[in-house]
Design an enzyme around this catalytic site. Sequence first.
Site, PDB file in Angstrom:
ATOM      1  N   ARG A  44       0.855  -1.190   0.000  1.00 23.36           N
ATOM      2  CA  ARG A  44       0.000   0.000   0.000  1.00 23.36           C
ATOM      3  C   ARG A  44       0.892   1.242   0.000  1.00 23.36           C
ATOM      4  O   ARG A  44       2.098   1.132   0.166  1.00 23.36           O
ATOM      5  CB  ARG A  44      -0.950  -0.011   1.202  1.00 23.36           C
ATOM      6  CG  ARG A  44      -0.218  -0.335   2.502  1.00 23.36           C
ATOM      7  CD  ARG A  44      -0.697   0.427   3.664  1.00 23.36           C
ATOM      8  NE  ARG A  44      -0.534   1.857   3.511  1.00 23.36           N
ATOM      9  CZ  ARG A  44       0.609   2.514   3.699  1.00 23.36           C
ATOM     10  NH1 ARG A  44       1.731   1.887   3.996  1.00 23.36           N
ATOM     11  NH2 ARG A  44       0.660   3.825   3.567  1.00 23.36           N
ATOM     12  N   GLY A  45       0.241   2.421  -0.155  1.00 23.29           N
ATOM     13  CA  GLY A  45       1.008   3.653  -0.290  1.00 23.29           C
ATOM     14  C   GLY A  45       1.161   3.935  -1.775  1.00 23.29           C
ATOM     15  O   GLY A  45       1.513   3.029  -2.547  1.00 23.29           O
ATOM     16  N   ALA A  46       0.861   5.176  -2.174  1.00 26.96           N
ATOM     17  CA  ALA A  46       0.741   5.497  -3.604  1.00 26.96           C
ATOM     18  C   ALA A  46       1.969   5.081  -4.435  1.00 26.96           C
ATOM     19  O   ALA A  46       1.840   4.335  -5.415  1.00 26.96           O
ATOM     20  CB  ALA A  46       0.416   6.982  -3.759  1.00 26.96           C
ATOM     21  N   ARG A  87      -7.019  -0.139  -7.232  1.00 20.33           N
ATOM     22  CA  ARG A  87      -7.165   0.979  -6.289  1.00 20.33           C
ATOM     23  C   ARG A  87      -7.221   2.257  -7.127  1.00 20.33           C
ATOM     24  O   ARG A  87      -6.211   2.660  -7.702  1.00 20.33           O
ATOM     25  CB  ARG A  87      -6.012   1.005  -5.277  1.00 20.33           C
ATOM     26  CG  ARG A  87      -5.976  -0.263  -4.411  1.00 20.33           C
ATOM     27  CD  ARG A  87      -5.278  -0.050  -3.094  1.00 20.33           C
ATOM     28  NE  ARG A  87      -6.005   0.840  -2.219  1.00 20.33           N
ATOM     29  CZ  ARG A  87      -5.463   1.463  -1.170  1.00 20.33           C
ATOM     30  NH1 ARG A  87      -4.189   1.296  -0.894  1.00 20.33           N
ATOM     31  NH2 ARG A  87      -6.181   2.266  -0.408  1.00 20.33           N
ATOM     32  N   GLN A 193      -2.783   2.652   9.719  1.00 24.10           N
ATOM     33  CA  GLN A 193      -1.460   2.745   9.092  1.00 24.10           C
ATOM     34  C   GLN A 193      -0.486   3.545   9.964  1.00 24.10           C
ATOM     35  O   GLN A 193       0.717   3.298   9.947  1.00 24.10           O
ATOM     36  CB  GLN A 193      -1.559   3.414   7.711  1.00 24.10           C
ATOM     37  CG  GLN A 193      -2.175   2.557   6.634  1.00 24.10           C
ATOM     38  CD  GLN A 193      -3.654   2.801   6.500  1.00 24.10           C
ATOM     39  OE1 GLN A 193      -4.330   3.134   7.469  1.00 24.10           O
ATOM     40  NE2 GLN A 193      -4.179   2.632   5.297  1.00 24.10           N
ATOM     41  N   ASP A 234      -2.289  10.986  -2.360  1.00 26.73           N
ATOM     42  CA  ASP A 234      -2.504   9.913  -3.344  1.00 26.73           C
ATOM     43  C   ASP A 234      -2.759  10.486  -4.724  1.00 26.73           C
ATOM     44  O   ASP A 234      -2.549   9.813  -5.742  1.00 26.73           O
ATOM     45  CB  ASP A 234      -3.645   9.012  -2.893  1.00 26.73           C
ATOM     46  CG  ASP A 234      -3.195   8.235  -1.665  1.00 26.73           C
ATOM     47  OD1 ASP A 234      -3.176   8.828  -0.574  1.00 26.73           O
ATOM     48  OD2 ASP A 234      -2.795   7.062  -1.821  1.00 26.73           O
ATOM     49  N   ASN A 244      -5.942  12.581  -0.045  1.00 28.90           N
ATOM     50  CA  ASN A 244      -5.046  11.777   0.796  1.00 28.90           C
ATOM     51  C   ASN A 244      -5.890  10.953   1.759  1.00 28.90           C
ATOM     52  O   ASN A 244      -7.126  11.067   1.768  1.00 28.90           O
ATOM     53  CB  ASN A 244      -4.061  12.687   1.546  1.00 28.90           C
ATOM     54  CG  ASN A 244      -2.964  11.889   2.224  1.00 28.90           C
ATOM     55  OD1 ASN A 244      -2.340  11.023   1.589  1.00 28.90           O
ATOM     56  ND2 ASN A 244      -2.718  12.119   3.500  1.00 28.90           N
ATOM     57  N   LYS A 245      -5.220  10.145   2.552  1.00 31.65           N
ATOM     58  CA  LYS A 245      -5.892   9.228   3.476  1.00 31.65           C
ATOM     59  C   LYS A 245      -7.000   9.936   4.247  1.00 31.65           C
ATOM     60  O   LYS A 245      -6.819  11.063   4.702  1.00 31.65           O
ATOM     61  CB  LYS A 245      -4.846   8.644   4.439  1.00 31.65           C
ATOM     62  CG  LYS A 245      -5.350   7.686   5.487  1.00 31.65           C
ATOM     63  CD  LYS A 245      -6.214   6.566   4.953  1.00 31.65           C
ATOM     64  CE  LYS A 245      -5.543   5.744   3.892  1.00 31.65           C
ATOM     65  NZ  LYS A 245      -6.521   4.854   3.190  1.00 31.65           N
TER      66      LYS A 245
END
Length: 346
Positions: A44-46, A87, A193, A234, A244-245
């Site tokens: 995970r993570g862009a 995603r 996270q 993201d 973003n998150k």
Amino acid sequence: MRTVFWENDCLKLIDQRRLPEALEVVSLHTLMETAAAIRSMTVRGAPAIGAAAAFGLALAARSSQARSASELLAELEAAGETLKTTRPTAVNLAWAVERMLGTLRSTSGTPTELGKLALAEAQRIADEDVQVNRRMGVIGAELIADGDTIIHHCNTGALAVVDWGTALGVIRTAHEQGKRLHILVDETRPLLQGARLTAWELQQYGIPYEIISDNMAGYFLRMGQVQKVIFGADRIAANGDVANKIGTYMLALAAKDNGIPAYSVVPASTIDLSLAHGGLIPIEERSGAEVLNIQLAGERVTPKNAKARNPAFDVTPNRLISGIVTENGVVYPPFEVNLPKFVNPK
Ligand code: MRU
């Protein structure tokens, strides 16, 4: 160890669902395994999912039975579509797929030669990601003062990229420079996270931190105990709106209300100049089970049959963003005017 790497003819990923209990590496051999790993947030993570997708295309090319370059390209275009749907919010995934396909489209050769080229290009994307993160670290660290207390949201460290980190990379670089820092780590509900991954990373680096629940950030900002707020993104639209998150918007609002600067740290590949504003960014909605059960595979803490909503990201309007740190420098408002100069510098 990198978060995403190629070894022994397969793609290896640090399994982020297992941390902090166990540091385990999974081996992936097919496109479909790669797509599943991205969807399940094993990776995970862009930027990390962008690099994983690039290697996923290399895996698809290696296992292809195509007899001509055009047949292989058609297969890889379809594979790219499969990866892109895993995603939708992080533009780095589509960016990496398009970069891979662009390289292959512009080269002639046998399917075997194109397969080798695909792997070389995926490796280049991964290597460049590490260099870009290091550059952002140095540029962003100039914004950080000795003695700062910083609120950080989600996980933007080595685990969210190939290595080093975006916003957490800035914190790491400032720490390396000898600046004394204290990090308030937003736990980042629902998948934690921050509490699971950012806390684990900060512990490895010896950077002092405390975990706070997301709803405590406003309290600490209002008490005058925080000097900076920092997060990744993201996708950033052409006007500087930041997806973003989930929770970033409320954090940035509270920072603005208290006169505290909020910075987003991103590689240029996260900036999507094709979208005029953040309202056009697709927001992934994940299973309500992630909200109803307190951890990834944990116990239910809510009434049986309770329902939940679970947008994974939100959009923070550009007026709440003080600056955007990229590998090409810090972008300040007006973002509509300044972002293009940093995405495609002369
Ligand atoms: O849903 P995730 O964990 O993939 O979301 C990640 C984030 O929102 C990060 O903060 C973002 O990808 C930028 S970090 C490099």
